[in-house]
Design an enzyme around this catalytic site. Structure first.
Site, short mmCIF file in Angstrom:
data_model
loop_
_atom_site.label_atom_id
_atom_site.label_comp_id
_atom_site.label_asym_id
_atom_site.label_seq_id
_atom_site.Cartn_x
_atom_site.Cartn_y
_atom_site.Cartn_z
N ARG A 18 -13.06 -20.15 1.05
CA ARG A 18 -13.07 -19.67 -0.34
C ARG A 18 -13.07 -20.82 -1.33
O ARG A 18 -13.80 -20.79 -2.32
CB ARG A 18 -11.89 -18.74 -0.59
CG ARG A 18 -11.97 -17.44 0.18
CD ARG A 18 -10.70 -16.64 0.04
NE ARG A 18 -9.57 -17.43 0.51
CZ ARG A 18 -8.32 -17.24 0.18
NH1 ARG A 18 -7.99 -16.28 -0.66
NH2 ARG A 18 -7.36 -18.00 0.66
N ASN A 36 -10.82 -13.01 0.81
CA ASN A 36 -10.60 -12.68 2.21
C ASN A 36 -10.47 -11.17 2.35
O ASN A 36 -9.91 -10.50 1.46
CB ASN A 36 -9.31 -13.31 2.72
CG ASN A 36 -9.43 -14.80 2.97
OD1 ASN A 36 -10.52 -15.33 3.14
ND2 ASN A 36 -8.30 -15.49 2.98
#
Length: 95
Positions: A18, A36
């Site tokens: 990320r 996520n």
């Protein structure tokens, strides 16, 4: 402007996926978000000019060096006008 929604499978959590995604998107001028998912996948939305968005989709299918991507589903969607790129909180089960 185009929008692509991606869902990436494999070893993609706990490998700076990320954060790297956010850095590269900001550097490329691509807006959207990444997060996520509860099942171990990562989900992202990229909005912007076709070239930079396409490059982000290609990157998403490979991920950062420590990732082991086994699949990447890409869906074209109508742009929503996102500004900036954010890391969203993890998705809750059933969300």
């Amino acid at each position: 402007m185009i929008r692509r929604h991606v869902r990436v499978r494999g070893l993609v959590q706990g490998v700076y996926y990320r954060d790297t995604c956010r850095f590269l998107a900001e550097e490329s001028g691509v807006a959207g978000w990444v997060r996520n998912l509860h099942d171990g996948d990562v989900e992202a939305v990229f909005e912007g000019p076709p070239g930079p968005v396409t490059r982000m989709v290609r990157w998403a299918a490979a991920g950062p060096g420590a990732a082991e991507v086994t699949g990447c589903d890409v869906t074209a969607e109508r742009p929503e006008g996102h500004r900036g790129f954010r890391i969203l909180p993890d998705a809750r089960p059933g969300a």
